[in-house]
Scaffold this active site. Structure first.
Site, PDB file in Angstrom:
ATOM      1  N   LYS A  93       9.775 -12.874 -15.603  1.00  0.00           N
ATOM      2  CA  LYS A  93       9.187 -11.748 -16.346  1.00  0.00           C
ATOM      3  C   LYS A  93       7.936 -12.199 -17.089  1.00  0.00           C
ATOM      4  O   LYS A  93       6.910 -11.531 -17.053  1.00  0.00           O
ATOM      5  CB  LYS A  93      10.182 -11.179 -17.377  1.00  0.00           C
TER       6      LYS A  93
ATOM      7  N   ARG B  73       3.010   0.493  -5.263  1.00  0.00           N
ATOM      8  CA  ARG B  73       2.943  -0.252  -4.007  1.00  0.00           C
ATOM      9  C   ARG B  73       1.640  -1.039  -3.858  1.00  0.00           C
ATOM     10  O   ARG B  73       1.444  -1.752  -2.882  1.00  0.00           O
ATOM     11  CB  ARG B  73       3.087   0.713  -2.826  1.00  0.00           C
TER      12      ARG B  73
ATOM     13  N   LYS C 229       4.756  -3.308  -6.674  1.00  0.00           N
ATOM     14  CA  LYS C 229       6.172  -3.115  -6.948  1.00  0.00           C
ATOM     15  C   LYS C 229       7.029  -3.428  -5.730  1.00  0.00           C
ATOM     16  O   LYS C 229       8.071  -4.051  -5.821  1.00  0.00           O
ATOM     17  CB  LYS C 229       6.388  -1.669  -7.402  1.00  0.00           C
TER      18      LYS C 229
ATOM     19  N   TRP D 221      -2.895  -2.548  -1.571  1.00  0.00           N
ATOM     20  CA  TRP D 221      -2.599  -3.911  -1.983  1.00  0.00           C
ATOM     21  C   TRP D 221      -3.174  -4.782  -0.880  1.00  0.00           C
ATOM     22  O   TRP D 221      -2.700  -4.763   0.252  1.00  0.00           O
ATOM     23  CB  TRP D 221      -1.090  -4.114  -2.128  1.00  0.00           C
TER      24      TRP D 221
ATOM     25  N   HIS E  86      16.396 -34.863 -15.367  1.00  0.00           N
ATOM     26  CA  HIS E  86      16.066 -35.296 -13.999  1.00  0.00           C
ATOM     27  C   HIS E  86      14.607 -35.022 -13.640  1.00  0.00           C
ATOM     28  O   HIS E  86      14.262 -35.010 -12.471  1.00  0.00           O
ATOM     29  CB  HIS E  86      17.020 -34.624 -13.003  1.00  0.00           C
TER      30      HIS E  86
ATOM     31  N   GLU F  15       4.962 -13.122 -14.544  1.00  0.00           N
ATOM     32  CA  GLU F  15       4.340 -12.042 -13.770  1.00  0.00           C
ATOM     33  C   GLU F  15       3.599 -11.041 -14.655  1.00  0.00           C
ATOM     34  O   GLU F  15       2.624 -10.435 -14.233  1.00  0.00           O
ATOM     35  CB  GLU F  15       5.339 -11.337 -12.851  1.00  0.00           C
TER      36      GLU F  15
ATOM     37  N   GLU G 190      15.159 -15.509 -14.604  1.00  0.00           N
ATOM     38  CA  GLU G 190      14.630 -14.155 -14.748  1.00  0.00           C
ATOM     39  C   GLU G 190      13.675 -14.056 -15.943  1.00  0.00           C
ATOM     40  O   GLU G 190      12.623 -13.423 -15.853  1.00  0.00           O
ATOM     41  CB  GLU G 190      15.807 -13.171 -14.883  1.00  0.00           C
TER      42      GLU G 190
ATOM     43  N   ASN H 242      -0.515   1.468   5.964  1.00  0.00           N
ATOM     44  CA  ASN H 242       0.300   0.531   5.177  1.00  0.00           C
ATOM     45  C   ASN H 242       0.973  -0.410   6.165  1.00  0.00           C
ATOM     46  O   ASN H 242       1.646   0.053   7.082  1.00  0.00           O
ATOM     47  CB  ASN H 242       1.337   1.349   4.387  1.00  0.00           C
ATOM     48  N   GLY H 243       0.763  -1.720   6.003  1.00  0.00           N
ATOM     49  CA  GLY H 243       1.395  -2.678   6.911  1.00  0.00           C
ATOM     50  C   GLY H 243       0.391  -3.722   7.346  1.00  0.00           C
ATOM     51  O   GLY H 243      -0.655  -3.905   6.710  1.00  0.00           O
TER      52      GLY H 243
ATOM     53  N   CYS I 199       0.830  -1.201   0.000  1.00  0.00           N
ATOM     54  CA  CYS I 199       0.000   0.000   0.000  1.00  0.00           C
ATOM     55  C   CYS I 199       0.871   1.261   0.000  1.00  0.00           C
ATOM     56  O   CYS I 199       1.984   1.258   0.506  1.00  0.00           O
ATOM     57  CB  CYS I 199      -0.936   0.092   1.210  1.00  0.00           C
TER      58      CYS I 199
END
Ligand code: M6R
Length: 588
Positions: free
Chosen positions: A469, A27, A583, A74, A488, A472, A465, A100-101, A2
């Site tokens: 990308k 956020r 983010k 969020w 394997h 997400e 990576e 926020n938290g 947030c």
């Protein structure tokens, strides 16, 4: 997570809050809301969705309010609904808060408040803050006491802002989530991130943990949670942070991918003395660990290869949220190197705190030099890549890699390779010219259900990576695999037409990766080769320029970022705001 923003001063606060919210939308963007206070009104607006949706709805608002708080969410506790959107108000509708938290003891506090007759309108943990403040303010009519009593009851992490209807001030408090105050002339800004107000002022005060602030139009009071007053110096922050224009590109993500031509050069611009001390710290350490999350963790994995390859040092990379499994090994001979774009990732910060408590030295590579991480470590090196707004980390990854190469090569003392590193920008420019080819590939593979990325040695973290990308941004299931591991287990996943991107430049891994790609092709996979050398095995080919062998990871990741971006556009999704993500992950 947030983002929270507040303003008190002499201007109409609505446009200031809206602009500020857009800057902290990275956020979280599940819902948005604001509370505006003026002499004759106290209004709360909220909406599920992004800031511009709320802005569109209330843009005709002829508010003359010069005091307001705002929030972009969020979701952690409670679904994505208008009721759960902030600001939350108390029963009397005279107090509004944004938070926020996470309030860990919210259930027990809520039970107590319900017994006292409070009614809750949301499923959030945050709403209890408004009700506790109401209780406390009702009983003693002293907003300072009420605030201190309120924060003393809260367990967990929070940055919060509150306004009380009959008082012309903003109350703020912080425990483990960031909160920064911008100081103007007869006006104050307050936010989770200085980006929210940087064009108005570069004079800031960082609130520390366990501190509260009381912001009036003409005065600012800071206190510890125990009520003792604090004097804090104003810090000047870099104005260039305000360069957030997104004029040429359709999305921040694309803008930031393109900025990568400059990023290597900027990351290498390090203060000589600080850099030397960093290297000395590495040389002195008996045990070296790297930690980070997501993309930053992939940089950590590459770091272990680079330290092994160049200065021949042993190190280990661990995901920050997994670090507690080896805390017993951490002691005063340990060096922990934390890697982060935001410097606010909660898992990383708790790891840093724990390592410090065990006597370890803690260093960081970090982009946000005003972050909590910077204030908690013994030494940091900046990534210098400018604000990264897109939820997908792109340019910060290239900056992390460039700096890790610089560190490893400097420890080895290889100046000729360092020179080559400085020259990589030209090759990055060339890679970016592949955009049209990548668009065609994106069109071809946009409907894939699964996607695999394979690579060996230095290319393995890049495979991880590339997969991160793609998943997400486009929501296609993707995995990055060590090419040698296919036999394997993962080979069982391959069926007719499964796209597999082989990261295979012509270096010592070339032939073996080619063999693995061939094994996949024999089982029906479509192979996309990413290399400086074409091969008849490839169904599709992305040709990257030749560079010095060891530097391929820096340039080969860029086509993967572009692929993720264009597949996402093909799937009619917004790459800047992937679902369910934010983010900066400021909750553990
Ligand atoms: O700000 P940080 O580098 O600490 O963030 C770490 C991760 O949250 C971040 O890399 C995340 O995985 C990105 N969405 C990846 O693109």
């Amino acid at each position: 997570m947030c983002g929270i923003v507040g303003y008190i001063g002499h201007r109409n606060c609505f446009p200031i809050l809206i602009k500020g919210l857009k800057r902290v939308e990275y956020r979280g963007y599940d819902s948005v809301g604001l509370a505006l206070l003026s002499r004759d009104s106290f209004e709360v607006f909220k909406k599920v969705g992004k800031v511009n949706e709320l802005e569109g709805e209330i843009s005709n608002l002829s508010s003359n309010s010069c005091l307001g708080i705002a929030h972009t969410r969020w979701a952690t506790h409670g679904g994505i609904t208008e009721e759960n959107a902030h600001p939350h108000v108390d029963c009397s509708k005279g107090i509004a808060i944004v938070h926020n938290g996470i309030i860990e003891n919210c259930n027990e506090l809520k039970e107590e408040l319900i017994l006292k007759g409070h009614t809750f309108l949301s499923e959030t943990d945050s709403e209890i803050i408004a009700h506790i403040l109401e209780e406390e303010y009702k009983s003693n009519k002293d907003y300072i006491k009420a605030t201190l009593n309120t924060v003393s009851k809260l367990k967990g992490s929070f940055a919060l802002l509150a306004v009380i209807k009959d008082l012309e001030l903003i109350i703020g408090a912080r425990l483990d989530s960031p909160l920064t105050i911008g100081i103007g002339k007869d006006e104050y800004f307050v936010s989770s991130d200085i980006l929210s107000f940087i064009e108005y002022t570069d004079d800031v005060i960082f609130l520390n943990n366990r501190e509260v602030c009381f912001i009036k139009r003409d005065s600012l009071t800071l206190m510890n949670f125990d009520g003792s007053e604090i004097k804090r110096d104003i810090v000047k922050v870099a104005k260039e942070l305000s360069d957030l224009s997104n004029k040429v590109f359709e999305h921040y993500t694309l803008k930031e991918i393109h900025e990568q031509t400059q990023v290597v050069r900027l990351a290498l611009l390090q203060d000589e003395k600080r850099f030397k001390t960093f290297l000395e710290g590495i040389k002195r350490a008996k045990k070296i660990y790297f930690t980070g999350c997501g993309t930053s963790y992939h940089a950590c994995v590459l770091a272990t290869y680079l330290l092994a390859k160049f200065p021949k040092l042993t190190s280990e990379a661990l995901i920050a949220s997994e670090f507690d499994s080896i805390f017993e090994l951490i002691d005063k001979d340990t060096l922990l190197i934390a890697i982060s774009q935001s410097g606010e990732t909660a898992d990383l910060l708790s790891c840093v705190r724990e390592a410090k408590a065990k006597g370890a030295k803690v260093f960081a590579l970090v982009n946000n030099v005003n972050s909590s991480l910077v204030r908690e470590v013994d030494l940091f090196l900046p990534l210098n890549c400018g604000p990264e707004v897109g939820v997908a980390a792109t340019k910060s990854f290239i900056a992390q890699l460039a700096l890790l190469y610089l560190i490893s090569l400097s420890l080895k003392g290889d100046n000729s390779m360092i020179k080559e590193l400085y020259n990589l920008s030209n090759s990055i420019e060339e890679v970016l010219k592949l955009e049209e080819d990548i668009k065609r590939l994106a069109l071809k593979y946009k409907d894939s259900k699964d996607f695999y990325f394979i690579g060996r040695a230095l290319h393995y973290p890049i495979a991880l990576e590339g997969a991160l990308k793609l998943k997400e941004l486009s929501y296609i299931h993707a995995e990055g695999l060590a090419a040698g591991e296919l036999k394997h287990g993962p080979l069982a996943l391959i069926s007719d037409g499964t796209p597999t991107l082989a990261i295979n430049p012509s270096d010592e891994t070339y032939q073996r990766t080619l063999n693995n790609a061939s094994e996949m092709k024999a089982r029906g996979a479509k192979i996309i080769g990413l290399s400086d050398e074409n091969n008849s095995l490839y169904d599709d080919f992305i040709k990257i320029p030749k560079v010095m062998e060891v530097f391929y990871p820096i340039i080969e990741v860029i086509p993967l970022q572009l692929l993720a971006y264009y597949v996402t556009l093909q799937r009619k999704l917004n790459p800047d705001y992937p679902r369910n993500l934010a983010k900066s992950v400021t909750v553990p």
